[in-house]
Structures are given as C-alpha cells and as structure tokens.
Design an enzyme around this catalytic site. Structure first.
Site, PDB file in Angstrom:
ATOM      1  N   HIS A   1       0.836  -1.203   0.000  1.00  0.00           N
ATOM      2  CA  HIS A   1       0.000   0.000   0.000  1.00  0.00           C
ATOM      3  C   HIS A   1       0.870   1.252   0.000  1.00  0.00           C
ATOM      4  O   HIS A   1       0.608   2.204  -0.746  1.00  0.00           O
ATOM      5  CB  HIS A   1      -0.921  -0.018   1.223  1.00  0.00           C
ATOM      6  CG  HIS A   1      -1.637   1.268   1.473  1.00  0.00           C
ATOM      7  ND1 HIS A   1      -2.941   1.499   1.074  1.00  0.00           N
ATOM      8  CD2 HIS A   1      -1.236   2.409   2.105  1.00  0.00           C
ATOM      9  CE1 HIS A   1      -3.306   2.710   1.431  1.00  0.00           C
ATOM     10  NE2 HIS A   1      -2.284   3.292   2.062  1.00  0.00           N
ATOM     11  N   GLU A   2       1.904   1.268   0.829  1.00  0.00           N
ATOM     12  CA  GLU A   2       2.773   2.441   0.894  1.00  0.00           C
ATOM     13  C   GLU A   2       3.540   2.627  -0.408  1.00  0.00           C
ATOM     14  O   GLU A   2       3.738   3.761  -0.865  1.00  0.00           O
ATOM     15  CB  GLU A   2       3.736   2.322   2.077  1.00  0.00           C
ATOM     16  CG  GLU A   2       3.064   2.253   3.441  1.00  0.00           C
ATOM     17  CD  GLU A   2       2.076   3.385   3.668  1.00  0.00           C
ATOM     18  OE1 GLU A   2       2.286   4.486   3.108  1.00  0.00           O
ATOM     19  OE2 GLU A   2       1.081   3.186   4.382  1.00  0.00           O
TER      20      GLU A   2
ATOM     21  N   HIS B   1       1.432   4.383  -2.899  1.00  0.00           N
ATOM     22  CA  HIS B   1       1.474   5.845  -2.753  1.00  0.00           C
ATOM     23  C   HIS B   1       2.686   6.423  -3.478  1.00  0.00           C
ATOM     24  O   HIS B   1       2.600   7.480  -4.116  1.00  0.00           O
ATOM     25  CB  HIS B   1       1.534   6.231  -1.275  1.00  0.00           C
ATOM     26  CG  HIS B   1       0.205   6.241  -0.589  1.00  0.00           C
ATOM     27  ND1 HIS B   1      -0.878   6.962  -1.060  1.00  0.00           N
ATOM     28  CD2 HIS B   1      -0.210   5.640   0.563  1.00  0.00           C
ATOM     29  CE1 HIS B   1      -1.905   6.792  -0.237  1.00  0.00           C
ATOM     30  NE2 HIS B   1      -1.532   5.997   0.745  1.00  0.00           N
TER      31      HIS B   1
ATOM     32  N   GLU C   1      -6.377   7.117  -0.612  1.00  0.00           N
ATOM     33  CA  GLU C   1      -6.271   5.862   0.137  1.00  0.00           C
ATOM     34  C   GLU C   1      -6.931   4.708  -0.610  1.00  0.00           C
ATOM     35  O   GLU C   1      -6.392   3.598  -0.657  1.00  0.00           O
ATOM     36  CB  GLU C   1      -6.889   6.023   1.526  1.00  0.00           C
ATOM     37  CG  GLU C   1      -6.103   6.928   2.467  1.00  0.00           C
ATOM     38  CD  GLU C   1      -4.669   6.482   2.641  1.00  0.00           C
ATOM     39  OE1 GLU C   1      -4.415   5.264   2.744  1.00  0.00           O
ATOM     40  OE2 GLU C   1      -3.785   7.353   2.659  1.00  0.00           O
TER      41      GLU C   1
END
Length: 325
Positions: free
Chosen positions: A130-131, A134, A202
């Site tokens: 997930h990071e 980003h 998100e």
C-alpha cells in the site's frame, strides 16, 4: 493529473496562509505570509520527507540490520517496477506505517515496531505494498508538503492570539474579529485540506497495493488489526503533530478532543469491504486467508519476538527483540 492536483493544493494552502497573514497584519502581513509560504513550499519540496522522518525518530535499516523486512520491501518494489526506497523503522507500539519522498527515486517507507511485531508477514506485505502504491502514484510529495504547510497554518492560527489584530485596519473590532477568525479558521482549514488529500488517495493505494502484493485480503486483514490497535494504543508523537496524520495508512490519532470530527481517512470498514470485493472478483477465498492472517498475535516470525515485559507505550518499557535491535 497528480501534478496538477499537487499544484492546486499547494496554491490553496498558500492562499490560506496569505489570508491569515492579511487578517493579522493587513497588506504587509499578507506579503510577509506570501514570502514565507513560497520559502516553505521550496523547503518542503526538498526537505519535508526528512523532517517527517526526523519528527518520528525513524531509524534507517538495511539488509544486514533488518533482513526480512528489507527483502520484503525490495521484492514488493520489484513487483511494482519501482526503484528501491529507503527503509525505516519507527520504535512505536501503535501498528502503523507511511511513505514519504518527493518522487519514486527519492522515496522512503517507514513501519512501526508495533506493525512488524503484531501483524503476520502477509499482512505486513499488504501494508508495505500500500505504501509503495502511494510512491508509485506520486502521492508522497503532496502528502509531505501538505503536512508541512498544514502544521504551519495551524501554528499560525495558535499564534494569532499573541500576535494581535489587524493593525492596518485598526486595533478595534475588526482587529479582534480578524484575530478570532485566524484562530478558528486556520486549524479547520488545514484539516479540510488534509481530508481532500487523503480520502480518495487511500482507496487508490489500497487497490494498487493489493495488486502489488498479490492478495487483497492480506491488506484488508492488516487494516482491521491496525485500526483496532490505533484505538487503544496512543501514538504520542502523532498526537503532538496531528498535521501528519493523513500520511499514515490508518489515522494514528486516538480520537481525543475533536480528532474524529474531521477524519483524515476514509472509513476502515468501507476500505476492507472494497478489498474483499476485489478478492472475490479475482477468485481469492477469504476463509483460507482468515486462517493465515489470524496467526498468533505475538508474531515470532522474521520480525523477532516481543519480550515478556512488553506492554507499555513507546515512551515506556515496551522493548522488542528483532533484526532492528
């Protein structure tokens, strides 16, 4: 498109900063605020990531000091087609993580010891994917600059009481009104911008992160655990610096005061539901994942073991034995 949104958000924050300067000091105050805002934008572009990492006392690790964690991030970065980011650990009991950096070539990811100890390796992989999403979506520049400017705007609002009213327009009613407006509007304006930054990004990072790690349920299970942990384990550094809350995968604020009035993150249950739907559409069975993700809460895997006297907060006696010790 992300660069356009970044420019618009930075411009909005600059206008807010100048408006507060005008309320406090008239035309002169507005020009001073403009100069400060431009300087902060330039400084934030080059240094905001370093500031955030230093704020949380993040410790950089490598393949020797944290082999399993580092190799996991390396493998996920390769899956995403990204350069290897710098890897950090934050000695904090609350499970959480964030990414920072102005571009993929200068990115960093950070996870707390709470995340590495209490989540299974699969769940950690989902979080770090997930990071990295980003980073790939170039959200990190926006998030770090907004964190810097939001903190400055909130601080300026807090200083308004001491700085006094708009002297150019007199020290009467207008000066008092201007001071009160700055004190009230500044923190709420900063929160609204944080919400605009975080909420849509998100969902996109969840989807891409699930693709990077290969299983949406790794991330959905991790989100549930992190959300529960964030409610009962305070992150004191985040409480003192709420302008950085939108950078984390789950809101690190405990909900004291008005923290929950304007949440910086979309509802966790909605995020989990979207990931579970994604898993169902790709034929991944949730029952099999549940058995794996609900592994022992005291994970003794590649992250090390939690010592018997653990249980305090990050300022207390909770100590971990792991590759970062």
């Amino acid at each position: 498109m992300n660069m356009t949104k970044t420019a618009m958000l930075i411009a909005l924050m600059t206008v807010m900063f100048m408006s507060i300067g005008y309320l406090l000091g008239g035309g002169g105050g507005m020009m001073i605020a403009l100069v400060i805002a431009v300087a902060m934008n330039l400084f934030g572009y080059w240094n905001s990531d370093k500031m955030v990492l230093r704020m949380y006392n993040a410790q950089e690790v490598d393949e020797r000091s944290a082999p399993e964690y580092y190799r996991m991030v390396s493998g996920l970065a390769a899956n995403a087609g990204l350069p290897m980011p710098k890897v950090y650990i934050i000695h904090e009991d609350q499970p959480n993580a964030f990414a920072t950096g102005r571009n993929p070539e200068n990115a960093a990811v950070a996870a707390t010891t709470g995340l590495l100890n209490w989540l299974s390796p699969e769940e950690v992989a989902g979080v770090m994917a997930h990071e990295l999403a980003h980073v790939q979506n170039r959200d990190t520049l926006t998030m770090t600059i907004v964190a810097t400017l939001a903190g400055a705007i909130s601080m300026l609002g807090n200083f308004a009481f001491f700085l006094g009213g708009n002297r150019e327009n007199g020290n009467g009613v207008m000066g008092v009104v201007g001071t009160l407006l700055a004190m009230i509007v500044a923190p709420f304006g900063a929160m609204i911008v944080q919400m605009a930054v975080s909420r849509t990004r998100e969902y996109a990072a969840d989807k891409r992160g699930a693709e990077i790690c290969g299983n949406p349920l790794w991330l959905s299970s991790a989100l549930g655990k992190i959300a529960r942990g964030a409610k009962v384990i305070p992150n004191e550094e985040a409480e003192h610096n709420p302008a950085t809350a939108h950078m984390f995968i789950i809101n690190p604020l405990s909900g004291r005061g008005a923290d929950n009035l304007f949440s910086t993150h979309p509802d966790t249950d909605n995020r989990i539901a979207a990931l579970e739907q994604m898993a169902a559409e790709t034929g991944i069975r949730s029952a099999a994942m549940t058995a794996r993700a609900a592994a022992p809460s005291q994970n003794s895997g590649p992250w090390g073991q939690r010592s018997d006297n653990a249980g305090g907060n990050s300022n207390g006696g909770s100590r971990y034995r792991g590759p970062w010790s």
